[in-house]
Design a protein around this motif. Sequence first.
Motif, PDB file in Angstrom:
ATOM      1  N   VAL A   9       8.446   8.708 -76.429  1.00 29.86           N
ATOM      2  CA  VAL A   9       9.404   8.776 -75.323  1.00 29.86           C
ATOM      3  C   VAL A   9       9.840   7.364 -74.935  1.00 29.86           C
ATOM      4  N   GLU A  10      10.980   7.285 -74.255  1.00 30.26           N
ATOM      5  CA  GLU A  10      11.506   5.990 -73.823  1.00 30.26           C
ATOM      6  C   GLU A  10      12.098   6.114 -72.422  1.00 30.26           C
ATOM      7  N   HIS A  11      11.820   5.101 -71.591  1.00 29.23           N
ATOM      8  CA  HIS A  11      12.417   5.009 -70.254  1.00 29.23           C
ATOM      9  C   HIS A  11      13.050   3.629 -70.139  1.00 29.23           C
ATOM     10  N   GLU A  12      14.110   3.519 -69.351  1.00 27.48           N
ATOM     11  CA  GLU A  12      14.723   2.201 -69.181  1.00 27.48           C
ATOM     12  C   GLU A  12      15.321   2.047 -67.797  1.00 27.48           C
ATOM     13  N   ARG A 111      13.211  -1.794 -71.300  1.00 31.61           N
ATOM     14  CA  ARG A 111      12.920  -0.537 -71.998  1.00 31.61           C
ATOM     15  C   ARG A 111      11.413  -0.409 -72.130  1.00 31.61           C
ATOM     16  N   ASP A 134       5.797  10.261 -67.709  1.00 28.59           N
ATOM     17  CA  ASP A 134       7.122  10.270 -67.105  1.00 28.59           C
ATOM     18  C   ASP A 134       7.068   9.750 -65.665  1.00 28.59           C
ATOM     19  N   SER A 137       6.010   5.975 -65.687  1.00 26.66           N
ATOM     20  CA  SER A 137       7.061   5.115 -66.245  1.00 26.66           C
ATOM     21  C   SER A 137       8.198   4.953 -65.255  1.00 26.66           C
ATOM     22  N   ARG A 138       8.612   6.063 -64.659  1.00 22.28           N
ATOM     23  CA  ARG A 138       9.695   5.978 -63.668  1.00 22.28           C
ATOM     24  C   ARG A 138       9.266   5.135 -62.468  1.00 22.28           C
TER      25      ARG A 138
END
Length: 321
Positions: A9-12, A111, A134, A137-138
């Motif tokens: 997964v990826e968060h940015e 990222r 999730d 990370s957020r």
Amino acid sequence: MPHSALREVEHEIIVAAPSVDVYRLIAEVDNWPRIFPPTIHVDHVERGEKEERIRIWATANGEPKNWTSRRTLDPDALRITFRQEISAPPVAAMGGTWVIEPLSATESRIRLLHDYRAVDDDPKNMEWIDNAVDRNSRSELAALKSNVELAAAAQAEELLLSFEDSVRINGSAKDVYDFINEAHLWAERLPHVATVKFEEDTLGLQTLEMDTRAKDGSTHTTKSIRVAFPHHKIAYKQITLPALMSLHTGYWTFVEHPEADGTVVTTASSQHTVVIEPRNISRVLGSEAGVPEARDFVQGALSTNSRATLGHAKDYAEARR
């Protein structure tokens, strides 16, 4: 044997700060309890120029966990890769990369990449990890954005407050540590503590919720997660905060000094790092009050409680000589 399922997964997020400043905040793990809401405490296990091992205590879905990670630092590429050595169940394996991309001289994209597996490939475990990754990370990226942008703001230094209270005790560090560690007994031992809820499901990883009495007789509730290192340190982070603080981390330390006559003296200290919440100052302290008054009020309240606790710890340790 089938290969276990790997999730990627990826968060940015985009931040108004130079990329080198963002990289430095992530690279220097001492900053993490202040920057990242889930992080309670971080210690270096091994430290090289580009490679290091760190031990992290943090919450995942509100539950305290700890693990050891290897990190590879690449300041030229503005990348930091990480891999958990021993993950905490239900995580079977976890790793990823921080990538900082300069968009301009004053703006960067961060990222955060993760890859992970669940214990036994259990769908419930995977769902738990999905939610934890999730949420964390957020929250980490949002907090990183606000903190890195706040650090660039003129008022940032004024809102940050660090101080320490110390007492000299004619007794052993172990006895003083025991008094601070045994927080489940504080309602009986400390006059300013009204009630305590204390949990320690994992030895040394503690959740402490308590109602504390102020000088005017009112009580306020705080909740902290503590990491105990017998018999020299207890680090903590408040996760339920009074209105005047947007952050409160700290630690108790216990240092023994052998005396010439063979007795032992201990210096016990209580350190606090606080960020003032300016939006609540007038509501709590009145319309005339500003940041200087809030700083004085918060330091006075925290120091009063710390010194009271250290005073009772001194009496306890000296009575056990």
